[in-house]
Design a protein around this motif. Structure first.
Motif, PDB file in Angstrom:
ATOM      1  N   TRP A 311       0.814  -1.209   0.000  1.00 18.78           N
ATOM      2  CA  TRP A 311       0.000   0.000   0.000  1.00 18.78           C
ATOM      3  C   TRP A 311       0.849   1.262   0.000  1.00 18.78           C
ATOM      4  O   TRP A 311       0.432   2.302  -0.533  1.00 18.78           O
ATOM      5  CB  TRP A 311      -0.972  -0.012   1.172  1.00 18.78           C
ATOM      6  CG  TRP A 311      -1.997  -1.100   1.084  1.00 18.78           C
ATOM      7  CD1 TRP A 311      -2.339  -1.985   2.049  1.00 18.78           C
ATOM      8  CD2 TRP A 311      -2.837  -1.426  -0.043  1.00 18.78           C
ATOM      9  NE1 TRP A 311      -3.322  -2.848   1.616  1.00 18.78           N
ATOM     10  CE2 TRP A 311      -3.647  -2.525   0.336  1.00 18.78           C
ATOM     11  CE3 TRP A 311      -2.977  -0.901  -1.325  1.00 18.78           C
ATOM     12  CZ2 TRP A 311      -4.570  -3.097  -0.533  1.00 18.78           C
ATOM     13  CZ3 TRP A 311      -3.903  -1.479  -2.192  1.00 18.78           C
ATOM     14  CH2 TRP A 311      -4.682  -2.545  -1.788  1.00 18.78           C
ATOM     15  N   THR A 312       2.041   1.207   0.578  1.00 15.49           N
ATOM     16  CA  THR A 312       2.953   2.355   0.510  1.00 15.49           C
ATOM     17  C   THR A 312       3.287   2.664  -0.943  1.00 15.49           C
ATOM     18  O   THR A 312       3.317   3.831  -1.360  1.00 15.49           O
ATOM     19  CB  THR A 312       4.235   2.085   1.322  1.00 15.49           C
ATOM     20  OG1 THR A 312       3.886   1.892   2.696  1.00 15.49           O
ATOM     21  CG2 THR A 312       5.203   3.246   1.217  1.00 15.49           C
ATOM     22  N   GLN A 313       3.512   1.619  -1.733  1.00 17.62           N
ATOM     23  CA  GLN A 313       3.822   1.805  -3.155  1.00 17.62           C
ATOM     24  C   GLN A 313       2.612   2.338  -3.917  1.00 17.62           C
ATOM     25  O   GLN A 313       2.735   3.227  -4.766  1.00 17.62           O
ATOM     26  CB  GLN A 313       4.280   0.485  -3.767  1.00 17.62           C
ATOM     27  CG  GLN A 313       4.818   0.619  -5.192  1.00 17.62           C
ATOM     28  CD  GLN A 313       6.053   1.497  -5.260  1.00 17.62           C
ATOM     29  OE1 GLN A 313       7.023   1.273  -4.557  1.00 17.62           O
ATOM     30  NE2 GLN A 313       6.004   2.534  -6.093  1.00 17.62           N
ATOM     31  N   VAL A 314       1.425   1.818  -3.599  1.00 12.96           N
ATOM     32  CA  VAL A 314       0.211   2.287  -4.275  1.00 12.96           C
ATOM     33  C   VAL A 314      -0.037   3.759  -3.972  1.00 12.96           C
ATOM     34  O   VAL A 314      -0.375   4.547  -4.864  1.00 12.96           O
ATOM     35  CB  VAL A 314      -1.014   1.437  -3.867  1.00 12.96           C
ATOM     36  CG1 VAL A 314      -2.312   2.061  -4.366  1.00 12.96           C
ATOM     37  CG2 VAL A 314      -0.880   0.014  -4.406  1.00 12.96           C
ATOM     38  N   VAL A 315       0.118   4.154  -2.710  1.00  9.44           N
ATOM     39  CA  VAL A 315      -0.069   5.558  -2.321  1.00  9.44           C
ATOM     40  C   VAL A 315       0.903   6.452  -3.082  1.00  9.44           C
ATOM     41  O   VAL A 315       0.532   7.520  -3.593  1.00  9.44           O
ATOM     42  CB  VAL A 315       0.111   5.721  -0.798  1.00  9.44           C
ATOM     43  CG1 VAL A 315       0.259   7.198  -0.412  1.00  9.44           C
ATOM     44  CG2 VAL A 315      -1.070   5.103  -0.053  1.00  9.44           C
ATOM     45  N   ALA A 316       2.157   6.001  -3.208  1.00  6.71           N
ATOM     46  CA  ALA A 316       3.158   6.788  -3.917  1.00  6.71           C
ATOM     47  C   ALA A 316       2.840   6.881  -5.411  1.00  6.71           C
ATOM     48  O   ALA A 316       2.894   7.962  -6.016  1.00  6.71           O
ATOM     49  CB  ALA A 316       4.546   6.167  -3.717  1.00  6.71           C
ATOM     50  N   ASP A 317       2.478   5.743  -6.014  1.00  6.10           N
ATOM     51  CA  ASP A 317       2.184   5.719  -7.448  1.00  6.10           C
ATOM     52  C   ASP A 317       0.967   6.572  -7.792  1.00  6.10           C
ATOM     53  O   ASP A 317       0.923   7.219  -8.850  1.00  6.10           O
ATOM     54  CB  ASP A 317       1.947   4.283  -7.920  1.00  6.10           C
ATOM     55  CG  ASP A 317       3.207   3.426  -7.914  1.00  6.10           C
ATOM     56  OD1 ASP A 317       4.312   4.007  -7.854  1.00  6.10           O
ATOM     57  OD2 ASP A 317       3.086   2.204  -7.959  1.00  6.10           O
ATOM     58  N   ALA A 318      -0.035   6.536  -6.908  1.00  5.88           N
ATOM     59  CA  ALA A 318      -1.275   7.291  -7.165  1.00  5.88           C
ATOM     60  C   ALA A 318      -1.175   8.749  -6.746  1.00  5.88           C
ATOM     61  O   ALA A 318      -2.116   9.519  -6.953  1.00  5.88           O
ATOM     62  CB  ALA A 318      -2.439   6.626  -6.440  1.00  5.88           C
ATOM     63  N   LYS A 319      -0.025   9.108  -6.142  1.00  6.21           N
ATOM     64  CA  LYS A 319       0.194  10.482  -5.666  1.00  6.21           C
ATOM     65  C   LYS A 319      -0.905  10.928  -4.698  1.00  6.21           C
ATOM     66  O   LYS A 319      -1.385  12.072  -4.732  1.00  6.21           O
ATOM     67  CB  LYS A 319       0.318  11.462  -6.836  1.00  6.21           C
ATOM     68  CG  LYS A 319       1.507  11.182  -7.741  1.00  6.21           C
ATOM     69  CD  LYS A 319       1.599  12.175  -8.871  1.00  6.21           C
ATOM     70  CE  LYS A 319       2.891  12.030  -9.668  1.00  6.21           C
ATOM     71  NZ  LYS A 319       3.095  10.666 -10.235  1.00  6.21           N
ATOM     72  N   ILE A 320      -1.320   9.993  -3.850  1.00  2.00           N
ATOM     73  CA  ILE A 320      -2.292  10.326  -2.816  1.00  2.00           C
ATOM     74  C   ILE A 320      -1.567  11.094  -1.705  1.00  2.00           C
ATOM     75  O   ILE A 320      -0.555  10.597  -1.184  1.00  2.00           O
ATOM     76  CB  ILE A 320      -2.938   9.051  -2.233  1.00  2.00           C
ATOM     77  CG1 ILE A 320      -3.643   8.263  -3.338  1.00  2.00           C
ATOM     78  CG2 ILE A 320      -3.918   9.397  -1.113  1.00  2.00           C
ATOM     79  CD1 ILE A 320      -4.113   6.885  -2.906  1.00  2.00           C
ATOM     80  N   PRO A 321      -2.017  12.275  -1.354  1.00  2.00           N
ATOM     81  CA  PRO A 321      -1.316  13.046  -0.311  1.00  2.00           C
ATOM     82  C   PRO A 321      -1.302  12.281   1.017  1.00  2.00           C
ATOM     83  O   PRO A 321      -2.345  11.806   1.469  1.00  2.00           O
ATOM     84  CB  PRO A 321      -2.145  14.331  -0.194  1.00  2.00           C
ATOM     85  CG  PRO A 321      -2.895  14.425  -1.486  1.00  2.00           C
ATOM     86  CD  PRO A 321      -3.168  13.021  -1.891  1.00  2.00           C
ATOM     87  N   ARG A 322      -0.130  12.175   1.599  1.00  2.00           N
ATOM     88  CA  ARG A 322      -0.024  11.536   2.909  1.00  2.00           C
ATOM     89  C   ARG A 322      -0.610  12.467   3.963  1.00  2.00           C
ATOM     90  O   ARG A 322      -0.409  13.685   3.915  1.00  2.00           O
ATOM     91  CB  ARG A 322       1.421  11.173   3.233  1.00  2.00           C
ATOM     92  CG  ARG A 322       1.929   9.997   2.381  1.00  2.00           C
ATOM     93  CD  ARG A 322       3.393   9.711   2.634  1.00  2.00           C
ATOM     94  NE  ARG A 322       3.633   9.246   3.974  1.00  2.00           N
ATOM     95  CZ  ARG A 322       3.600   7.968   4.358  1.00  2.00           C
ATOM     96  NH1 ARG A 322       3.332   7.031   3.471  1.00  2.00           N
ATOM     97  NH2 ARG A 322       3.860   7.621   5.599  1.00  2.00           N
ATOM     98  N   GLN A 323      -1.347  11.882   4.880  1.00  2.00           N
ATOM     99  CA  GLN A 323      -2.080  12.679   5.864  1.00  2.00           C
ATOM    100  C   GLN A 323      -1.178  13.123   7.016  1.00  2.00           C
ATOM    101  O   GLN A 323      -0.229  12.442   7.350  1.00  2.00           O
ATOM    102  CB  GLN A 323      -3.259  11.849   6.418  1.00  2.00           C
ATOM    103  CG  GLN A 323      -4.145  11.303   5.304  1.00  2.00           C
ATOM    104  CD  GLN A 323      -4.801  12.371   4.474  1.00  2.00           C
ATOM    105  OE1 GLN A 323      -5.458  13.256   5.023  1.00  2.00           O
ATOM    106  NE2 GLN A 323      -4.637  12.317   3.175  1.00  2.00           N
TER     107      GLN A 323
END
Length: 323
Positions: A311-323
């Protein structure tokens, strides 16, 4: 040796092992608290109560489920991470535990290192669901539309950063398409939106959509696990419909604070596995769309680590802002 000193010794040296085993034999001497991080009456609460009641029978002491909702389950996780590692404070962690580790910048605990894994309890897939009147008969048609018009096909989920959302982001990545995510405030809101035609499909757990599927209002076109979900055996998996290797399941399992003596972890593991064999527990989990499945502590710890990395990779790939 005082109990606190013994706990520290158990965590630090093998020399204290006989005393640790004696400690485990007398465990538990009082009620055990099992925290879960979501609203009372929800899936996590029901899972915790089903397994906790059965484990309490074997222990001869109650396992008291305590809801501590908020921040995607991280409030409850922080409470357990800070607790004394004596086996009396546990966490019913869900797949959101790893998602939170990938999404939040400054958690007051380490997702893997600050916990001792006990056992997994259940796994359940998500369903990709369309309105009953949709022209799409399968996932392939949805993906074809997304390829033809990048960024215009929308899907709804329970919210930004939810496992449902990340499941959608992983799907777009693995299928090589671009789709628009529409976040709602929970599963109920996303189901209402789908029924009202606001979005062409949603990603949701079986419990959120099954009644409307059975009523003929919604239709499942795919399940996100590696095998078909027994509750809807005619619905093919995402992988069967051209996205090879796709596998997203949520899960629940029991964690204890880091440093909990291994004999106590082993006792908890044994009783959790025993509880999962009870027909009433298995039926309750199946009714919620899940599969009762336990594990060794090592297997569960490896699962959490793998999920955190994914999920860390998915968050990075999707450019989802970290909270």
């Amino acid at each position: 040796m005082k109990r606190r000193t013994l706990l520290a010794a158990c965590a630090a040296t093998a020399a204290a092992w006989p005393a640790c085993q004696a400690l485990a034999q007398g465990y538990p001497e009082r009620a055990v608290k099992l925290y879960q991080g979501f609203a009372p009456g929800g899936n996590a609460d029901a899972i915790a109560r089903a397994v906790g009641v059965e484990m309490g029978k074997a222990f001869g002491q109650p396992i008291v489920v305590e809801a501590q909702p908020g921040a995607g389950g991280t409030i409850a996780a922080a409470t357990v991470a800070r607790a004394k590692p004596d086996g009396y404070t546990l966490l019913l962690a869900t797949g959101g535990h790893a998602v939170a580790g990938a999404l939040y910048n400054a958690l007051p605990y380490k997702t893997v290192a600050d916990f001792e894994a006990v056992s997994t309890v259940t796994y359940f897939p998500f369903l990709i669901v369309v309105n009953a009147g949709s022209k799409a008969q399968g996932l392939a048609e949805i993906l074809a539309s997304a390829k033809a018009a990048p960024g215009t096909v929308a899907y709804g989920t329970a919210g930004i950063g939810s496992t449902h959302h990340l499941a959608g982001e992983l799907l777009t990545k693995m299928a090589g398409v671009s789709m628009m995510h529409v976040p709602y405030r929970g599963d109920a809101a996303s189901v209402t939106a789908l029924l009202g035609g606001e979005v062409p499909f949603i990603i949701a757990p079986p419990t959120a959509v099954l009644s409307n599927i059975q009523a003929g209002k919604l239709r499942a076109v795919a399940t996100t696990g590696p095998q078909r979900w027994p509750g809807l055996p005619k619905v093919p998996t995402v992988a069967e419909q051209g996205v090879a290797g796709y596998d997203v399941r949520s899960w629940a399992g029991i964690l204890a604070p880091a440093g909990t003596p291994r004999p106590i972890v082993d006792r908890l593991n044994a009783e959790a596995l025993h509880a999962l064999q009870a027909p009433s527990v298995r039926q309750r989990l199946e009714d919620m769309g899940g599969e009762a499945r336990g594990s060794t502590p090592e297997e569960m710890k490896a699962l959490v680590a793998r999920e955190l990395e994914k999920w860390t990779q998915v968050v990075a790939d999707a450019k989802i802002p970290r909270q």
